[in-house]
Design an enzyme around this catalytic site. Structure first.
Site, PDB file in Angstrom:
ATOM      1  CG  ASN A 119     -32.083 -36.215 -13.294  1.00  0.00           C
ATOM      2  OD1 ASN A 119     -31.138 -36.214 -12.514  1.00  0.00           O
ATOM      3  ND2 ASN A 119     -31.974 -36.684 -14.519  1.00  0.00           N
ATOM      4  CB  CYS A 206     -30.262 -37.854 -22.252  1.00  0.00           C
ATOM      5  SG  CYS A 206     -28.870 -36.904 -22.915  1.00  0.00           S
ATOM      6  CB  SER A 207     -29.275 -35.719 -17.929  1.00  0.00           C
ATOM      7  OG  SER A 207     -29.884 -36.834 -17.310  1.00  0.00           O
ATOM      8  N   GLY A 209     -28.137 -33.599 -22.735  1.00  0.00           N
ATOM      9  CA  GLY A 209     -28.347 -33.504 -24.178  1.00  0.00           C
ATOM     10  C   GLY A 209     -27.097 -33.605 -25.019  1.00  0.00           C
ATOM     11  CD1 TRP A 210     -23.260 -34.348 -22.450  1.00  0.00           C
ATOM     12  CD2 TRP A 210     -23.241 -32.114 -22.388  1.00  0.00           C
ATOM     13  NE1 TRP A 210     -23.005 -33.983 -21.157  1.00  0.00           N
ATOM     14  CE2 TRP A 210     -22.985 -32.604 -21.075  1.00  0.00           C
ATOM     15  CE3 TRP A 210     -23.271 -30.739 -22.580  1.00  0.00           C
ATOM     16  CZ2 TRP A 210     -22.771 -31.774 -19.989  1.00  0.00           C
ATOM     17  CZ3 TRP A 210     -23.056 -29.904 -21.492  1.00  0.00           C
ATOM     18  CH2 TRP A 210     -22.807 -30.423 -20.225  1.00  0.00           C
ATOM     19  NE  ARG A 252     -19.650 -37.859 -21.334  1.00  0.00           N
ATOM     20  CZ  ARG A 252     -19.786 -37.029 -20.315  1.00  0.00           C
ATOM     21  NH1 ARG A 252     -18.746 -36.808 -19.502  1.00  0.00           N
ATOM     22  NH2 ARG A 252     -20.927 -36.430 -20.068  1.00  0.00           N
TER      23      ARG A 252
END
Length: 409
Positions: A119, A206-207, A209-210, A252
């Site tokens: 990233n 994480c990337s 955050g969700w 999602r």
């Protein structure tokens, strides 16, 4: 509940109009030492992916260790960009619970190290241990695409089952990597719990955050806090860590996408969380006020869009579309006097004291296939088929014994 525990944290409404972060709730908990909330948080948000700056999720009342959450930092492609406000905010978080001599607080990066490092090409990545005076741990949880592929494999296996007993069935399930993902989530959560129980504060991200962040934080709180193991408490946990903090339910869940449109954002992140909860209930059947049917009812609501609870991608979106005014909440159904008894666990024993930790085992031998959910509606059911195989074997043995007895006579 957090404010009553200590005075090191305070509630702020600087994000009331989603002016700082569109995917965060309107009310947040930050260190009480921060004086100019709006100015500092604006600067920190500029340094975090999707402007999701570090905030408090849970406090251990016994040692004041905290669980905080955020998105990844944006230190630039060369990882040399610093943000003084971000470092100050996290230092203030650590100061609410000073580490023991010779130890450090931890930043938990849910991703594999190689993914986090990759990233950097986009100007993101992870924090520097020198600048943040902490240790960074990478927990190796795969991204949404790997989870989607794993569930697709699982679906193909469950849909291809027939009435013939298949001795390789569990091997096929193992090949989907679904058990591996559940194992890593449970194992990672227990590691977080052990750190917090030993007085170490953690910042989880994480990337964005969700997704993975929500999974780890919610499972950890469930293991640490008995309130979240009650029916109303579990609803609050979902509201807090999933709905308020912007898990993208609309993106999602593919069932919410209009026909004819593709969705590369579809992923069973919330389903994995509920599966983990079911695994924990199996190991501690008397520690949860709610039962399996409660979990299934929640998942049915997520995938059916029958209620407004899981619509949209954030609290801001639901407020903008006036979801509360035009739909019914799932909780109003689950908590209704006519239905709530269907979701109460008769084995539940109310704890004599609070904050009893559940030391769940994450070993693969303890992780089971959730048949009553994944195989619902299928003609094939594993247990009856297994029972039939056993009955047939016993019948043959009985006939052989009867024949042998007749010959002896």
């Amino acid at each position: 509940r957090i404010e009553s525990k200590n005075n090191h944290w305070k509630q702020t409404s600087v994000n009331e109009n989603s002016s700082i972060c569109e995917s965060y709730p309107r009310t947040l908990m930050i260190p009480a030492a921060i004086k100019d909330d709006l100015n500092i948080l604006q600067k920190v948000a500029e340094f975090r992916d999707e402007r999701r700056f570090p905030v408090l999720s849970w406090i251990n009342p016994e040692n004041l260790a905290s669980i905080c959450r955020s998105a990844q930092p944006l230190p630039g492609p060369l990882a040399n960009r610093r943000n003084e406000s971000d470092e100050t905010l996290i230092t203030m978080m650590w100061s609410t619970n000073p580490p023991k001599p010779g130890s450090f607080h931890h930043i938990i990066d849910a991703r594999p190290f190689k993914n986090a490092f990759a990233n950097r090409a986009k100007g993101a990545g992870f924090e520097s241990t020198d600048w943040y005076q902490c240790s960074i741990l990478f927990y190796g949880i795969d991204n949404i695409h790997a989870m989607r592929n794993s569930l697709e494999k699982l679906r193909n296996i469950t849909c291809s089952l027939n009435n013939d007993f298949d001795f390789s069935w569990y091997a096929k399930i193992e090949g989907t990597s679904w058990f591996k993902h559940i194992h890593i989530l449970l194992s990672s959560s227990t590691k977080i719990c052990e750190l917090v129980r030993n007085g170490t504060s953690v910042l989880v991200h994480c990337s964005h955050g969700w997704d993975r962040t929500a999974q780890l934080v919610a499972i950890s709180e469930l293991l640490l806090d008995d309130y979240y193991r009650t029916l109303r408490g579990f609803e609050d946990l979902i509201e807090k860590e999933w709905l308020s903090f912007g898990h993208k339910f609309s993106d999602r869940v593919s069932d919410t996408i209009p026909l004819g449109e593709s969705n590369n954002e579809d992923s069973p992140i919330f389903l994995q969380f509920i599966d983990c909860v079911w695994q924990i209930i199996r190991q501690f059947p008397s520690d949860f006020e709610f039962n399996e049917q409660f979990l299934i009812a929640i998942l049915d609501a997520v995938y059916s869009s029958r209620y407004g609870t899981f619509l949209c991608n954030s609290e801001r979106d639901r407020h903008y579309h006036k979801v509360a005014n035009s739909t019914v909440s799932l909780w109003s159904y689950l908590n209704h006097p006519d239905f709530i008894n269907n979701f109460i666990n008769p084995l539940y024993v109310k704890p004599e004291k609070h904050y009893i930790y559940l030391p769940v085992s994450a070993c693969t031998g303890k992780i089971m296939f959730w048949e009553s959910f994944y195989n619902r509606g299928e003609k094939f059911e594993q247990e009856p088929s297994t029972s039939k195989l056993v009955r047939d074997t016993l019948d043959r043995e009985r006939e052989a014994y009867k024949k042998k007895s007749e010959e002896q006579e």
